[in-house]
Design an enzyme around this catalytic site. Structure first.
Site, short mmCIF file in Angstrom:
data_model
loop_
_atom_site.label_atom_id
_atom_site.label_comp_id
_atom_site.label_asym_id
_atom_site.label_seq_id
_atom_site.Cartn_x
_atom_site.Cartn_y
_atom_site.Cartn_z
N ARG B 58 4.76 -16.73 167.72
CA ARG B 58 4.72 -18.11 168.21
C ARG B 58 6.09 -18.61 168.66
O ARG B 58 6.22 -19.12 169.77
CB ARG B 58 4.19 -19.01 167.10
CG ARG B 58 2.88 -18.51 166.54
CD ARG B 58 2.68 -19.01 165.12
NE ARG B 58 2.73 -20.46 165.10
CZ ARG B 58 1.65 -21.23 165.07
NH1 ARG B 58 0.46 -20.68 165.04
NH2 ARG B 58 1.75 -22.53 165.05
N LYS B 86 18.38 2.73 164.19
CA LYS B 86 19.27 3.87 164.37
C LYS B 86 20.59 3.67 163.62
O LYS B 86 21.54 4.40 163.83
CB LYS B 86 19.55 4.08 165.86
CG LYS B 86 18.33 4.40 166.68
CD LYS B 86 18.68 4.44 168.16
CE LYS B 86 17.43 4.35 169.02
NZ LYS B 86 17.73 3.82 170.36
#
Lengths: 428, 322
Positions: B58, B86
């Site tokens: 939203r 990562k």
């Protein structure tokens, strides 16, 4: 070691043992203090102290040097240089390294590294349990024989009371000192700040100061049960002090310590999530800070230490909750402690009781005194000299000080270890 | 101009007149949004990047629509799936993005203070779209706009905020904003979900919902996270609903014209009864969503004006600010 006797003249001698502060001279022979006086100094080689203050060198218990494992954060060489510049003549190092100092072999490694690389006296503490995991006790006997001066799992609490009470029972038989940082580990899990208005405003996970009292009360009950030598270090809250006072009054031979940051900073210093102020235990309220100062003044707290904890930039440049805890302190311990003196909270002899005499006694060392026959481990300082701290000028490899940019007063002019000057301009 | 901030990091840093300026502009954007021609060029040529380190449909959609209506080039980055996995740190991610010269950075992060940290490292305007339990300023501003439009004023109202205050950034931002505008604030909820020493913020605290709602002009419900319902903070979902869920009976203690608000998404039957949420005479939940777009347009417009002014005063079209 200076062969020739040396006299430090025209100084103000801070004698914590006698509780005095008086003008005079101090004579060094063969690395030991050979005498002191107020009248005309003895003839021979001399250094004029220019009316500055001469005190026993600081004995800092609980210094973390990141060897083995994280030498990029702090090595014995850089910690030694920082100590010399900070007037710390003896470092008692912590075992919370990677791996932990929990076997005679690791202890032997750090002992060798310390001897090779650092100009100050260094003694080592060992872990209380293997890997500081709180499950199996270390070889307390072997480690004590190899020179470990105390046993501690540092900021990790041995949560299993059966393990902890057996460790203390075993340590008692050997006369070994056990040091703990009291804390209720479950209540304080995940906390980054002290619960209260500030933590609520900043939306930080927080712990009640009561967690420290719970931890201390538990430890004191086990000390009463086992009779071990016990030092409660890193205390920080007013809530814990009545428990300590009761234990003292009951004749339990326990001692206690506080780190300099909890005496000079409070939770509001965290401001907009400044991670150099993230400590463990977290900074407390101003009421707690004042209560801790009061406890030092009345002697309920015996020792002030730096709790020197180097962290690299990467581990601090993170959101507050994720950032590593701890601050470097070897070079700022004395000027920060002098804030208490400048603020009228404590006299210089009382301050050096907490910085030098008491920690030396606790560790069974002959230093921390100005008496004849004590090692000539000394700090000459100007308590009034103002300066603005620049963290990049610290000698520590890690620069994580909460005092960056702070206005401070008090600089070390010279540091002597065993009568040999290891810091400061010759002839100061 | 009274809105002179460089970033929108929290309500804490806004003065009341800055809040009024922003709401006044948002009112004009409500009109624009209701017109057939919804476009403006306020952000033309500027790049807006939405960085959401925490899932949100939203709020992210609201910021995206707001940016697009103002003519910005909008890019969404789903950060959970991206470089953080990562092992890249937040600061490295920020520096990488900064090198691409964005103008507006909209950030949501699960840790309190993370958006402040990021704002220190970039040269563009940063909007906090929610950081940990700290602040969610655009939510508080859209709530304020909704209240002002429904009640005709934003001061001397009695506002009750109910539910999980402790873990709610929406509650914190609303407490700050409504406090600055001089309203009477009541916090209602189980004591396990109340932040420590919150009474020192000048609010009244109630355990009992009926007592707390007495005479309230505005009833603001908060979402109860599923993971808090497992017996750790409250005994059960049904006991929570019984004691703190908003139903017709409890709402009858508030003023007859009291409005009901919820930041969404709702747990019907946990913190709010479905029929109340859908009662168009009481619930303003859909208006809140509409106001959200307008408030975000106003916030980005004002920040972009300040950004352009700062760049001009430096005489440097490349957009380097320090």
């Amino acid at each position: 070691m200076s062969e020739q006797p040396l006299t430090l003249t025209n100084a103000i001698l801070i004698n914590p043992e006698a509780g005095t502060e008086s003008p005079g001279w101090l004579r060094i022979e063969n690395g030991m203090i050979a005498g002191s006086g107020a009248g005309a100094p003895p003839k021979g080689r001399a250094i004029d102290c220019g009316g500055k203050y001469l005190a026993p060198g600081i004995v800092d218990i609980g210094v973390k040097v990141c060897e083995p494992g994280e030498r990029h954060k702090e090595s014995y060489r850089t910690a030694g240089l920082a100590a010399a510049a900070g007037g710390v003549t003896t470092m008692i190092t912590r075992p919370d390294t990677l791996p932990a100092i929990d076997s005679p072999e690791v202890l032997e490694f750090v002992t060798r590294r310390a001897r090779e690389a650092a100009p100050v006296n260094i003694r080592h503490m060992a872990a209380l349990t293997k890997g500081r995991e709180g499950r199996e006790m270390v070889e307390i006997g072997f480690l004590a024989d190899a020179g470990a001066v105390a046993f501690t799992d540092c900021d990790r609490v041995v949560a299993d009371t059966k393990v902890f009470s057996r460790c203390l029972t075993y340590a008692r038989a050997l006369g070994a000192l056990v040091i703990a940082h009291p804390q209720e580990p479950i209540l304080s899990r995940g906390a980054a700040a002290t619960s209260g208005k500030f933590a609520s405003l900043r939306g930080l996970p927080a712990v009640s100061p009561m967690a420290e009292r719970l931890g201390l009360e538990r430890d004191l009950a086990i000390v009463e049960m086992t009779g071990a030598r016990y030092h409660a270090d890193n205390l920080s809250t007013a809530a814990a002090l009545p428990a300590l006072r009761r234990a003292r009054e009951a004749g339990l031979g326990v001692t206690a310590g506080v780190n300099i940051h909890h005496l000079t900073l409070n939770e509001l210093d965290i401001g907009d999530y400044r991670t150099f102020f993230k400590l463990k235990p977290p900074l407390r309220s101003e009421e707690d800070r004042l209560a801790m100062i009061g406890a030092v003044r009345e002697g309920l707290i015996d020792v002030i230490s730096s709790m020197h904890t180097p962290q690299d930039e990467e581990s601090k440049r993170l959101p507050f909750e994720e950032a590593a805890s701890g601050a470097v302190g070897l070079e700022t311990l004395l000027p920060a402690a002098l804030r208490l003196w400048h603020g009228g909270h404590i006299s210089l002899p009382a301050l050096f009781c907490a910085l030098a005499l008491n920690p030396a006694r606790l560790m069974g060392l002959p230093s921390g005194r100005l008496s004849k026959g004590a090692p000539a481990d000394l700090v000459l300082f100007d308590p009034h000299k103002p300066f603005v701290l620049d963290r990049f000028r610290l000698r520590s490899k890690s620069k994580n000080t909460p005092f960056d940019g702070a206005r401070m007063q008090g600089r070390v002019l010279a540091t002597f270890v065993g009568g040999r000057q290891i810091f400061g301009k010759e002839g100061n | 101009m009274s809105f002179d901030a460089r970033h929108l990091l929290g309500i804490e840093y806004l003065r009341p007149d800055a809040i009024r300026t922003l709401l006044d502009l948002a009112d004009r954007y409500v009109d624009l949004n209701r017109s057939p021609q919804k476009h403006s060029t306020a952000l033309a040529g500027l790049t807006q990047i939405n960085m959401f380190f925490e899932a949100s449909t939203r709020t992210q959609a609201s910021f995206e629509i707001a940016g697009k209506r103002l003519g910005a080039d909008v890019m969404n980055m789903a950060m959970q799936a991206s470089s953080l996995k990562k092992g890249e740190t937040l600061i490295d991610t920020a520096l990488t993005l900064n090198a691409m010269h964005p103008d507006l950075l909209v950030v949501r992060h699960p840790h309190s203070g993370a958006v402040n940290l990021l704002a220190e490292k970039v040269n563009c305007a940063v909007l906090n779209a929610g950081d940990g339990r700290h602040e969610h300023p655009t939510q508080a501003l859209l709530d304020a706009l909704t209240i002002r439009r429904k009640k005709g004023r934003l001061h001397r109202l009695t506002v009750a905020i109910c539910g999980d205050i402790a873990h709610s950034r929406v509650a914190r931002s609303n407490i700050l904003l409504l406090g600055k505008m001089e309203n009477r604030l009541r916090l209602i909820g189980p004591p396990t979900l109340m932040p420590a020493r919150i009474g020192e913020f000048g609010v009244e605290i109630y355990d009992d919902m009926r007592e707390g709602l007495q005479g309230a002009d505005v009833v603001m419900m908060l979402r109860l996270q599923k993971e808090r319902m497992d017996g750790g903070f409250i005994p059960s979902e049904r006991e929570y609903y019984h004691r703190w869920g908003l139903d017709a009976d409890k709402l009858s203690h508030a003023k007859p014209d009291a409005i009901v608000m919820h930041p969404g998404p709702m747990n019907r039957g946990v913190e709010i009864d479905g029929t109340i949420a859908d009662d168009i005479n009481r619930s303003v939940i859909q208006e809140q969503v509409e106001m959200g777009v307008a408030v975000r347009m106003a916030a980005m417009d004002l920040l972009a004006r300040n950004l352009r002014a700062a760049r001009e005063s430096e005489g440097d079209g490349k957009g380097v600010m320090v």
